[in-house]
Design an enzyme around this catalytic site. Sequence first.
Site, PDB file in Angstrom:
ATOM      1  CE1 TYR A  52     -25.932  59.180  15.768  1.00 25.60           C
ATOM      2  CE2 TYR A  52     -27.386  60.618  17.007  1.00 25.60           C
ATOM      3  CZ  TYR A  52     -26.420  60.443  16.037  1.00 25.60           C
ATOM      4  OH  TYR A  52     -25.945  61.502  15.341  1.00 25.60           O
ATOM      5  CD  GLU A  93     -22.579  57.274  17.449  1.00 20.87           C
ATOM      6  OE1 GLU A  93     -23.698  56.943  17.886  1.00 20.87           O
ATOM      7  OE2 GLU A  93     -22.202  58.451  17.283  1.00 20.87           O
ATOM      8  CG  ASP A 137     -14.055  48.482  -5.120  1.00 18.16           C
ATOM      9  OD1 ASP A 137     -15.179  47.948  -5.143  1.00 18.16           O
ATOM     10  OD2 ASP A 137     -13.878  49.708  -5.204  1.00 18.16           O
ATOM     11  CB  THR A 174     -21.740  49.542  -3.661  1.00 16.62           C
ATOM     12  OG1 THR A 174     -21.628  48.896  -4.925  1.00 16.62           O
ATOM     13  CG2 THR A 174     -20.832  50.753  -3.628  1.00 16.62           C
ATOM     14  CE  LYS A 221     -21.542  50.546  -8.331  1.00 18.11           C
ATOM     15  NZ  LYS A 221     -20.894  50.859  -7.062  1.00 18.11           N
ATOM     16  NE  ARG A 232     -27.258  55.325  -4.249  1.00 14.76           N
ATOM     17  CZ  ARG A 232     -27.260  54.801  -5.476  1.00 14.76           C
ATOM     18  NH1 ARG A 232     -28.341  54.227  -5.962  1.00 14.76           N
ATOM     19  NH2 ARG A 232     -26.178  54.846  -6.213  1.00 14.76           N
TER      20      ARG A 232
HETATM   21  N1  DSN Z   1     -20.659  55.285  -9.379  1.00  6.49           N
HETATM   22  C1  DSN Z   1     -20.300  53.901  -9.492  1.00  6.49           C
HETATM   23  C2  DSN Z   1     -20.413  53.398 -10.879  1.00  6.49           C
HETATM   24  O1  DSN Z   1     -21.292  53.859 -11.571  1.00  6.49           O
HETATM   25  O2  DSN Z   1     -19.639  52.551 -11.311  1.00  6.49           O
HETATM   26  C3  DSN Z   1     -18.964  53.633  -8.930  1.00  6.49           C
HETATM   27  O3  DSN Z   1     -18.872  54.244  -7.712  1.00  6.49           O
END
Ligand code: DSN
Length: 451
Positions: free
Chosen positions: A45, A47, A210, A237, A240, A246
């Site tokens: 933990y 925080e 974003d 994120t 990707k 993730r």
């Molecule tokens: N789920 C993602 C995508 O496939 O673009 C976006 O959050």
Amino acid sequence: MKDPIFDLINNEKKRQSEGLELIPSENYVSANVLEAMGSVLTNKYSEGYPSFEGIGEWDETKIATKILPNYRYYGGQANVDRIERLAIDRACRLFHADHANVQPHSGANANEAVYFAWCEPGDKILAMSLPAGGHLTHGSPVTRSAKIYNFISYGVTADGDINYDELEQKALAEQPKIILIGYSAFMKIPDFARVAKIAAKIPNCLLMADMAHVAGLIAGGVHPNPLDYGFHVMTTTTHKTLRGPRGGLILSKGNVASPLKKPEKTIENIPILIDRSVFPGTQGGPLEHIVAAKAVAFGEALQPEFKTYAKDIVKNAKVLAEELIKHGFVLQGGGTENHLILVNVKDGFGFDGKIYEKALDMVGLTLNANAIPTDKGGAFHPSGVRLGTPAITTRGLGTSEMKTLAAWMKKVADICAEAETEEKLADFAAELETIRNEVRALALKFPVPGI
Ligand code: DSN
């Protein structure tokens, strides 16, 4: 008794190895990223935050010995503090940011934390609409954020670019607190400088990007970085194109200081406001095993090989797009400038994206049905499919394999046109099986990292 979960994980390894992943938001992480994610850090933990204080000019070797004060609520942070600090430093270096918050559990959490850091309930946020290619968290009425803030949307032009005139006109008329450039189905390179000029005319307007889809392309130097064009905040994120675990990440420009003292609400203080907004504002304990895996992935993205990888993603996407066009596919925007391709199968072949997604799944090619701007088919019968090259490029597929891929996609499209319904695909089992065997044979020549 052996837990059946592990059989299912093994089945998933086989599915990933024997098929080709074309979902543009997916990727394959390295063995080192996997190891960090599956480590004992999950037991801890933490925080709060590690110290923001400098450890020298990005000298990672000093971090093991330097005593760092921290802002944590639990003891036993000696290792976790160093790991999180490395993740922060590497993220800042990768994206030219003054500050990074590496704790968001997802891109959705990262976006919500930025809204919560800067806006009051009812404040206006200008973002791309979902049908135009925006994301659910950019104001879709089904989300919590849309119930709290007042989202206004802009769209895209017929050739698939951001409608900058509409964006400017709405920005000046509505005076939003945030202008957001971001998307999950958009194939152009945004004109960040133009948007920054528009935002400069609006008092206290936070410029947010974003970049979840293209963060890896930015890190690899083949896509402009919004933070270099006057944007204050960038969310992403980490799984990707960036090829990490993730999770989410928030990068910002501005003053970096202790999150303990409530700062004045100014754009310069946005890093501190964001830290307070992530914890305790919108999240509890950080997932330090994921933070460690993020740090490993950022370290990988800082290597020269990652630049080649990013370049190859775009090269493969462009070749795949050209080949698809040669086979008669209709592409939204006429092609791609990044990793992502949106195909309008309804216009090209007369069937919807769902049957095509299903048939491609049967041959081991995974992508997702997707609406195209102005789609009349709704979420369950969208006119298009969305695909991309980040994952297959990680496995080493190149331009000649893109040609093979496009040819398979055409064969499957012809089958769908004849079958007309998902049920009738069963009548074409033999043809689909032949393609399935060819896909498997190619896929096995390009092993999945970590398997
Ligand atoms: N789920 C993602 C995508 O496939 O673009 C976006 O959050």
